[in-house]
Design a protein around this motif. Structure first.
Motif, PDB file in Angstrom:
ATOM      1  N   TRP A  53       0.772  -1.001   0.005  1.00 30.87           N
ATOM      2  CA  TRP A  53       0.016  -0.002   0.010  1.00 30.87           C
ATOM      3  C   TRP A  53       0.848   1.334   0.114  1.00 30.87           C
ATOM      4  O   TRP A  53       2.022   1.274   0.657  1.00 30.87           O
ATOM      5  CB  TRP A  53      -0.918  -0.069   1.356  1.00 30.87           C
ATOM      6  CG  TRP A  53      -1.848  -0.737   1.237  1.00 30.87           C
ATOM      7  CD1 TRP A  53      -2.516  -1.525   0.062  1.00 30.87           C
ATOM      8  CD2 TRP A  53      -3.105  -1.068   2.198  1.00 30.87           C
ATOM      9  NE1 TRP A  53      -3.583  -2.389   0.309  1.00 30.87           N
ATOM     10  CE2 TRP A  53      -4.000  -2.091   1.512  1.00 30.87           C
ATOM     11  CE3 TRP A  53      -3.102  -0.884   3.580  1.00 30.87           C
ATOM     12  CZ2 TRP A  53      -4.977  -2.667   2.158  1.00 30.87           C
ATOM     13  CZ3 TRP A  53      -4.038  -1.447   4.305  1.00 30.87           C
ATOM     14  CH2 TRP A  53      -4.866  -2.278   3.774  1.00 30.87           C
ATOM     15  N   HIS A  54       0.275   2.364  -0.463  1.00 29.70           N
ATOM     16  CA  HIS A  54       0.800   3.482  -0.300  1.00 29.70           C
ATOM     17  C   HIS A  54       0.914   3.929   0.952  1.00 29.70           C
ATOM     18  O   HIS A  54      -0.015   3.815   1.676  1.00 29.70           O
ATOM     19  CB  HIS A  54       0.359   4.684  -1.413  1.00 29.70           C
ATOM     20  CG  HIS A  54       0.978   6.073  -1.381  1.00 29.70           C
ATOM     21  ND1 HIS A  54       1.045   6.901  -0.654  1.00 29.70           N
ATOM     22  CD2 HIS A  54       2.010   6.466  -2.505  1.00 29.70           C
ATOM     23  CE1 HIS A  54       1.698   7.859  -0.794  1.00 29.70           C
ATOM     24  NE2 HIS A  54       2.166   7.638  -2.081  1.00 29.70           N
ATOM     25  N   GLU A  55       1.798   4.743   1.457  1.00 28.00           N
ATOM     26  CA  GLU A  55       1.900   5.028   3.099  1.00 28.00           C
ATOM     27  C   GLU A  55       0.671   6.111   3.361  1.00 28.00           C
ATOM     28  O   GLU A  55       0.353   6.114   4.416  1.00 28.00           O
ATOM     29  CB  GLU A  55       3.023   5.914   3.429  1.00 28.00           C
ATOM     30  CG  GLU A  55       3.394   7.208   2.498  1.00 28.00           C
ATOM     31  CD  GLU A  55       4.767   7.690   2.870  1.00 28.00           C
ATOM     32  OE1 GLU A  55       5.090   9.012   2.107  1.00 28.00           O
ATOM     33  OE2 GLU A  55       5.613   7.285   3.292  1.00 28.00           O
ATOM     34  N   VAL A  56       0.092   6.602   2.393  1.00 34.83           N
ATOM     35  CA  VAL A  56      -1.151   7.484   2.588  1.00 34.83           C
ATOM     36  C   VAL A  56      -2.394   6.805   3.117  1.00 34.83           C
ATOM     37  O   VAL A  56      -3.107   7.294   3.894  1.00 34.83           O
ATOM     38  CB  VAL A  56      -1.591   8.277   1.565  1.00 34.83           C
ATOM     39  CG1 VAL A  56      -2.286   7.590   0.428  1.00 34.83           C
ATOM     40  CG2 VAL A  56      -2.397   9.462   1.946  1.00 34.83           C
ATOM     41  N   ILE A  57      -2.428   5.391   2.635  1.00 38.49           N
ATOM     42  CA  ILE A  57      -3.640   4.541   2.889  1.00 38.49           C
ATOM     43  C   ILE A  57      -3.697   4.389   4.519  1.00 38.49           C
ATOM     44  O   ILE A  57      -4.898   4.638   5.110  1.00 38.49           O
ATOM     45  CB  ILE A  57      -3.561   3.183   2.098  1.00 38.49           C
ATOM     46  CG1 ILE A  57      -3.714   3.597   0.609  1.00 38.49           C
ATOM     47  CG2 ILE A  57      -4.687   2.581   2.598  1.00 38.49           C
ATOM     48  CD1 ILE A  57      -3.692   2.317  -0.242  1.00 38.49           C
ATOM     49  N   PRO A  58      -2.649   3.710   5.198  1.00 40.54           N
ATOM     50  CA  PRO A  58      -3.116   3.722   6.623  1.00 40.54           C
ATOM     51  C   PRO A  58      -3.143   4.911   7.290  1.00 40.54           C
ATOM     52  O   PRO A  58      -4.197   4.971   8.262  1.00 40.54           O
ATOM     53  CB  PRO A  58      -1.568   3.074   6.914  1.00 40.54           C
ATOM     54  CG  PRO A  58      -0.955   2.595   5.793  1.00 40.54           C
ATOM     55  CD  PRO A  58      -1.290   3.215   4.727  1.00 40.54           C
ATOM     56  N   ALA A  59      -2.516   6.021   7.090  1.00 42.54           N
ATOM     57  CA  ALA A  59      -2.942   7.331   7.681  1.00 42.54           C
ATOM     58  C   ALA A  59      -4.102   7.615   7.537  1.00 42.54           C
ATOM     59  O   ALA A  59      -4.832   8.255   8.327  1.00 42.54           O
ATOM     60  CB  ALA A  59      -1.946   8.290   7.213  1.00 42.54           C
ATOM     61  N   SER A  75      -2.256   2.570  -5.488  1.00 42.27           N
ATOM     62  CA  SER A  75      -2.318   0.952  -5.332  1.00 42.27           C
ATOM     63  C   SER A  75      -3.684   0.365  -5.030  1.00 42.27           C
ATOM     64  O   SER A  75      -3.715  -0.829  -4.801  1.00 42.27           O
ATOM     65  CB  SER A  75      -1.328   0.756  -4.267  1.00 42.27           C
ATOM     66  OG  SER A  75      -1.796   1.569  -3.037  1.00 42.27           O
ATOM     67  N   ALA A  76      -4.525   1.192  -4.673  1.00 44.85           N
ATOM     68  CA  ALA A  76      -5.904   0.556  -4.144  1.00 44.85           C
ATOM     69  C   ALA A  76      -6.848   1.703  -4.207  1.00 44.85           C
ATOM     70  O   ALA A  76      -6.772   3.079  -4.147  1.00 44.85           O
ATOM     71  CB  ALA A  76      -5.872   0.325  -2.717  1.00 44.85           C
ATOM     72  N   THR A  77      -8.196   1.296  -3.816  1.00 42.17           N
ATOM     73  CA  THR A  77      -9.412   2.202  -3.812  1.00 42.17           C
ATOM     74  C   THR A  77      -9.755   2.103  -2.313  1.00 42.17           C
ATOM     75  O   THR A  77     -10.044   0.928  -1.905  1.00 42.17           O
ATOM     76  CB  THR A  77     -10.511   1.799  -4.679  1.00 42.17           C
ATOM     77  OG1 THR A  77     -10.174   2.098  -6.016  1.00 42.17           O
ATOM     78  CG2 THR A  77     -11.775   2.875  -4.467  1.00 42.17           C
ATOM     79  N   VAL A  78     -10.228   3.224  -1.683  1.00 42.03           N
ATOM     80  CA  VAL A  78     -10.610   2.989  -0.076  1.00 42.03           C
ATOM     81  C   VAL A  78     -11.939   3.521  -0.147  1.00 42.03           C
ATOM     82  O   VAL A  78     -12.531   4.771  -0.574  1.00 42.03           O
ATOM     83  CB  VAL A  78      -9.520   4.155   0.773  1.00 42.03           C
ATOM     84  CG1 VAL A  78     -10.214   4.031   2.166  1.00 42.03           C
ATOM     85  CG2 VAL A  78      -8.140   3.216   0.379  1.00 42.03           C
TER      86      VAL A  78
END
Length: 334
Positions: A53-59, A75-78
């Motif tokens: 995942w891109h680091e922005v996703i967990p944040a 990398s993904a759709t949230v």
């Protein structure tokens, strides 16, 4: 605690290791679904590393969410939904977040509270193997459908309380109803914020699918209609409570007017009594004044030697009293 399942051709299989399950699912044209609690930092770190995942996703996932939202990254759709449950005794809506991260061959659900039931979504997908075998977006559709279905008890609970409020409006003791209306309106505002973006988000997910996935696109449109219906009911509940508050204000105003009318009527009656007492007191005072003057024992009073003084004094008393009576009667004091 990390719970991993692999879907191969729509059939769920339990998996112990996330990395191995991801590799197997990718090789077999399947999908891995991992479920974990949002506050499980260790599991979240493991999943983020495995899926790159891109680091922005967990944040983004750790942020406090007051509205549902949809975000696309490289990398993904949230997709963030806000499932709700209704606590009947305090008449409160409890919201929590359910984040769904959709990857090329993976779905990750991150629950903000352990009362969010993903088991119902697994049962739903088991009953709809075509959706389960349609890839990550098929599994995501099944999760969204179960979340929307779980909102039905919330809406029913709010509707029952609104029915109680409507009955309480016309009860003998409705002093606490305005506080109850305001409190329930506040909960509906939170629920409206959670539900209003969902139809548009589901439409956007369906529109992002390829044209050959017509069945899945239709399923997302159906889910959007479901979400729109639920949101419409929430909006309708707010309007009903607004009307109930207006009715309550009208009833309180009518009750206050009735009380004021009673007080005014009592004051009028009291004023009438005061007028009568004051009139008779004035009529009685005039003879007393005349008698008091002619009752003074002074030898040099001019009227003492007058032979008709006594009858004249009596006539004067009667005349003054009769004159005052006539005046008060004409002015409706007697």
């Amino acid at each position: 605690m990390l719970d991993v399942q692999t879907y191969i051709d729509g059939v769920a299989q339990a998996a112990d290791d996330y990395a191995d399950a991801l590799a197997a699912a990718t090789a077999g044209n399947g999908v891995v679904w991992a479920d974990l609690l949002l506050d499980d930092d260790e599991a979240l770190t493991e999943v983020a590393a495995a899926l790159r995942w891109h680091e922005v996703i967990p944040a983004t996932l750790r942020q406090a969410h007051k509205r549902a939202k949809l975000e696309h990254t490289k990398s993904a759709t949230v997709l963030v939904l806000l499932p709700a449950r209704y606590l009947d005794e305090p008449e409160e809506v409890e919201l929590s977040s359910l984040a769904i991260v959709i990857g090329p061959a993976s779905v990750v659900t991150l629950r903000g509270a352990d009362w969010i039931d993903v088991g119902a979504a697994r049962e739903f997908l088991a009953a709809h193997p075509i959706a389960a075998g349609a890839g990550p977006y098929g599994i995501t559709w099944g999760i969204c459908e179960t979340v929307l279905t779980s909102s039905a008890p919330v809406i029913e609970g709010v509707e029952e309380d609104i029915d109680e409020i409507e009955e309480q409006l016309f009860a003998a003791d409705a002093t606490d109803v305005s506080r109850r209306i305001f409190a329930l309106q506040r909960e509906l505002v939170r629920l409206q914020h959670a539900s209003s973006p969902v139809p548009e988000m589901l439409d956007a997910l369906g529109d992002s699918l390829p044209t050959e996935a017509a069945l899945l696109r239709s399923a997302y449109r159906s889910a959007s209609d479901h979400a729109e219906h639920a949101h419409g009911r929430v909006v309708g509940f707010r309007q009903t409570l607004d009307n109930a508050l207006s009715v309550h204000a009208t009833l309180v105003g009518e009750q206050s007017n009735a009380e004021m009318a009673k007080m005014t009527e009592f004051s009028i009656r009291q004023n009438d009594q005061v007028k009568k007492i004051s009139s008779w007191a004035a009529i009685g005072f005039a003879p007393s004044l005349i008698a008091g003057i002619y009752g003074m024992n002074f030898h040099t009073m001019p009227e003492l030697a007058f032979p008709w003084g006594y009858p004249a004094a009596l006539l004067l008393m009667l005349g003054v009293g009769a004159a005052l009576y006539g005046v008060f009667k004409r002015h409706d004091w007697l």
